[in-house]
Write a protein that holds these residues in place. Structure first.
Motif, short mmCIF file in Angstrom:
data_model
loop_
_atom_site.label_atom_id
_atom_site.label_comp_id
_atom_site.label_asym_id
_atom_site.label_seq_id
_atom_site.Cartn_x
_atom_site.Cartn_y
_atom_site.Cartn_z
N VAL A 1 5.55 7.79 -47.18
CA VAL A 1 4.55 8.16 -46.18
C VAL A 1 3.96 6.89 -45.56
O VAL A 1 3.47 6.02 -46.27
N SER A 2 4.04 6.79 -44.24
CA SER A 2 3.30 5.78 -43.48
C SER A 2 2.24 6.55 -42.71
O SER A 2 2.53 7.14 -41.66
N TRP A 3 1.02 6.55 -43.24
CA TRP A 3 0.00 7.48 -42.77
C TRP A 3 -0.29 7.30 -41.27
O TRP A 3 -0.45 6.19 -40.78
N GLY A 4 -0.34 8.43 -40.59
CA GLY A 4 -0.61 8.41 -39.16
C GLY A 4 0.60 8.09 -38.31
O GLY A 4 0.49 7.99 -37.08
N TYR A 5 1.77 7.97 -38.94
CA TYR A 5 2.96 7.60 -38.18
C TYR A 5 4.18 8.45 -38.57
O TYR A 5 4.68 9.24 -37.78
N VAL A 6 4.64 8.32 -39.82
CA VAL A 6 5.90 8.96 -40.17
C VAL A 6 5.99 9.26 -41.66
O VAL A 6 5.37 8.57 -42.48
N VAL A 7 6.76 10.30 -42.00
CA VAL A 7 7.12 10.64 -43.38
C VAL A 7 8.64 10.67 -43.46
O VAL A 7 9.30 11.18 -42.55
N GLN A 8 9.18 10.11 -44.54
CA GLN A 8 10.63 10.14 -44.75
C GLN A 8 10.93 10.79 -46.10
O GLN A 8 10.25 10.51 -47.09
N ILE B 1 13.51 12.51 -41.25
CA ILE B 1 12.34 11.84 -40.69
C ILE B 1 11.41 12.84 -40.01
O ILE B 1 11.86 13.71 -39.25
N PHE B 2 10.11 12.68 -40.27
CA PHE B 2 9.07 13.54 -39.71
C PHE B 2 8.02 12.65 -39.05
O PHE B 2 7.40 11.81 -39.72
N TYR B 3 7.81 12.81 -37.75
CA TYR B 3 6.82 12.02 -37.03
C TYR B 3 5.49 12.77 -36.93
O TYR B 3 5.45 14.01 -36.94
N LEU B 4 4.41 12.00 -36.80
CA LEU B 4 3.09 12.59 -36.66
C LEU B 4 3.06 13.58 -35.50
O LEU B 4 3.47 13.27 -34.38
N HIS B 5 2.53 14.77 -35.79
CA HIS B 5 2.45 15.82 -34.78
C HIS B 5 1.01 16.17 -34.43
O HIS B 5 0.68 16.37 -33.25
N SER B 6 0.14 16.21 -35.44
CA SER B 6 -1.24 16.58 -35.17
C SER B 6 -2.15 16.09 -36.29
O SER B 6 -1.71 15.78 -37.40
N ILE B 7 -3.43 15.99 -35.97
CA ILE B 7 -4.47 15.60 -36.93
C ILE B 7 -5.54 16.69 -36.90
O ILE B 7 -6.06 17.03 -35.85
N GLN B 8 -5.85 17.23 -38.04
CA GLN B 8 -6.90 18.22 -38.11
C GLN B 8 -7.93 17.82 -39.14
O GLN B 8 -7.64 17.12 -40.09
N ARG B 9 -9.14 18.28 -38.91
CA ARG B 9 -10.23 17.92 -39.82
C ARG B 9 -10.43 19.03 -40.83
O ARG B 9 -10.53 20.20 -40.48
N ASN B 10 -10.48 18.63 -42.07
CA ASN B 10 -10.71 19.59 -43.14
C ASN B 10 -12.17 20.00 -43.15
O ASN B 10 -12.99 19.49 -42.39
N SER B 11 -12.51 20.93 -44.03
CA SER B 11 -13.91 21.37 -44.13
C SER B 11 -14.83 20.21 -44.51
O SER B 11 -16.00 20.19 -44.17
N SER B 12 -14.28 19.23 -45.21
CA SER B 12 -15.05 18.04 -45.56
C SER B 12 -14.68 16.92 -44.60
O SER B 12 -13.51 16.66 -44.36
N ILE B 13 -15.69 16.26 -44.04
CA ILE B 13 -15.41 15.18 -43.08
C ILE B 13 -14.83 13.95 -43.78
O ILE B 13 -14.37 13.03 -43.12
N SER B 14 -14.84 13.94 -45.10
CA SER B 14 -14.31 12.80 -45.84
C SER B 14 -12.82 12.95 -46.14
O SER B 14 -12.24 12.10 -46.80
N VAL B 15 -12.21 14.02 -45.66
CA VAL B 15 -10.79 14.28 -45.91
C VAL B 15 -10.09 14.50 -44.57
O VAL B 15 -10.60 15.20 -43.70
#
Length: 472
Positions: free
Chosen positions: A334-341, A387-401
């Motif tokens: 995992v390269s966070w915010g970019y890609v998963v292999q 390979i999986f590229y970043l598609h979306s960012i969502q906010r969890n119920s906690s702003i710390s996650v």
């Protein structure tokens, strides 16, 4: 006379007993009295003495507070000839409410008849009078930006950061990196080139200007006095950054290397390097207009917008690399915010840490050498990662996650028809969801440690991963 204190009257006491006790007591009293006099004298002197002056009087009195973006002044090297196309990269990361500084041109620029920009500009001063026998006159001009920026006497500046007009900075991470160091000392912070041939040709101990470099207030103050003499002496150097490096060296200051400054002296696809980012906060990317787009089916500018959106969600975690193993069968990177292999087989950690060879050297367009180890891409598609590229960012119920979703890129299914069942199962995954706590910037203050991940489950074509800190 018999001493009445003794029980045996037949033995006379020694005549020196009594005087000896008196002498000891007198010495003790004199010693205690001397200590008391010395203590009160020290208090009296301390009370009348003013505190020592600050190491650098021009630094404001909030020097002990944590460093943030407001303490940084940017000096961007620009050109009126290229600004119309380059400014779009700067506008991606520049926020007028928090970032401050100027782009420096070689002459006056008509902003009104050209596209507006978020940043103001200045005209470089006194640069045409210096000789140059290598490179171009612009190298002289850019080398003096630190002097021009310092002379503006901006308030409460701790660090002066130089970069090119095609450099993309990540300011929160830049502040976190510089906050580790004392701006009251002479500090020179940056990174090398990725290509060995560039470092051999120019210098290993030099901060490459395209990736950006920072000089502390204390060093900028000295350079403002010394730079013009250095420009006269080092007219034979090619680049502006080499001239600055030589002048800094005259002051006895060496480069403090931070691996998040990226000169990006590579050709082709930066995927491999960014998918296995070193354990350091992402500070800058250079040559963004000369590389392939970071994301498939996106323009270069559109790719950067996607990456910066992830950065704004969790600055410290952007591109941070971690990996885990699923059911002792798959390796997941995992390269966070970019890609998963997903690899359908097990790889050792030291192999997963090495970037895939998706790029070539800057000058010669060869597969090596680089200043880090790489691993080749297997010609067998069954051994290549899904390979999986970043598609979306969502906010969890906690702003710390933060919850990020990664989507599989389209692959020719005929090319992998002959792969084994293990690869077929990995290939059947369509989406990866990564759950991660917001990363604390203070993680970088001490020796950092790569975080770990766990595959929660993989079903219904979706894999779920949780990133955590090590428990022990």
């Amino acid at each position: 006379m018999v001493n009445p204190t003794r029980e045996n009257p037949g033995l006379n006491p020694l005549p020196m007993d009594t005087p000896r006790v008196s002498l000891r007591a007198a010495v003790s009293l004199v010693f205690l009295f001397s200590l008391t006099i010395g203590f009160f004298s020290l208090l009296l002197i301390s009370g009348n003495r003013s505190p020592p002056p600050p190491l650098y009087p021009a630094v404001r009195n909030d020097a002990v507070s944590p460093t943030n973006i407001s303490h940084i002044a940017f000096g961007i090297g620009g050109s009126t000839a290229t600004w119309a196309t380059r400014q779009r990269y700067l506008d991606l990361w520049w926020t007028p409410q928090s970032t401050r500084g100027y782009v420096f041109f070689e002459k006056q620029y008509d902003f009104e008849s050209n596209a507006s920009s978020k940043i103001s500009y200045r005209v470089s001063s006194n640069w045409t009078r210096f000789p140059f026998t290598a490179g171009s006159d612009s190298a002289v001009r850019l080398a003096r930006i630190v002097v021009d920026l310092f002379s503006l006497k901006l308030e409460n500046v701790r660090w002066f950061v130089m970069g090119d007009d095609d450099t993309v900075f990540f300011p929160e991470n830049l502040a976190a990196v510089l906050g580790k160091y004392d701006h009251r000392r002479m500090m020179y912070v940056g990174g090398n080139s990725e290509s060995v041939e560039q470092n051999v040709m120019h210098a290993y101990g030099m901060a490459y200007g395209g990736g950006g470099f920072a000089v502390s207030y204390a060093l900028a103050e000295r350079l403002s006095d010394e730079m013009d003499g250095c420009l006269d002496r080092y007219h034979y150097f090619y680049g502006s950054d080499q001239r600055v490096w030589a002048c800094v060296g005259e002051l006895g200051v060496r480069l403090t290397t931070e691996f998040g400054f990226h000169q990006m002296d590579i050709r082709g696809d930066p995927f491999g390097l960014l998918a296995a980012h070193p354990l350091s906060p992402l500070v800058s990317l250079h040559h963004v207009d000369l590389m392939n787009p970071l994301f498939p089916k996106q323009t270069k500018l559109g790719s950067l917008r996607i990456l910066l959106k992830a950065y704004e969600s969790d600055p410290s975690r952007i591109l941070q690399h971690c990996f885990c193993f699923y059911r002792n069968q798959w390796s997941v990177s995992v390269s966070w915010g970019y890609v998963v292999q997903i690899y359908s087989y097990l790889l050792a950690p030291h192999d997963l840490e090495r970037p895939l060879q998706t790029f070539q050297t800057w000058r010669s367009w060869k597969d090596e050498p680089f200043t880090f180890n790489t691993r080749p891409i297997s010609p067998d598609p069954c051994l290549q990662p899904v390979i999986f590229y970043l598609h979306s960012i969502q906010r969890n119920s906690s702003i710390s996650v933060k919850v990020t979703k990664y989507k599989k890129i389209a692959v020719d299914s005929d090319a992998v028809k002959g792969c084994d069942e293990r690869y077929a199962r990995a290939f059947s995954v369509e989406n990866v969801v990564v759950i991660a706590p917001v990363m604390d910037p203070s993680e970088w203050d001490q020796s950092p440690r790569r975080q770990c991940c766990d595959v929660i489950n993989s079903r219904r074509k979706t894999m779920r991963i949780r990133i955590t800190r090590w428990n022990k």
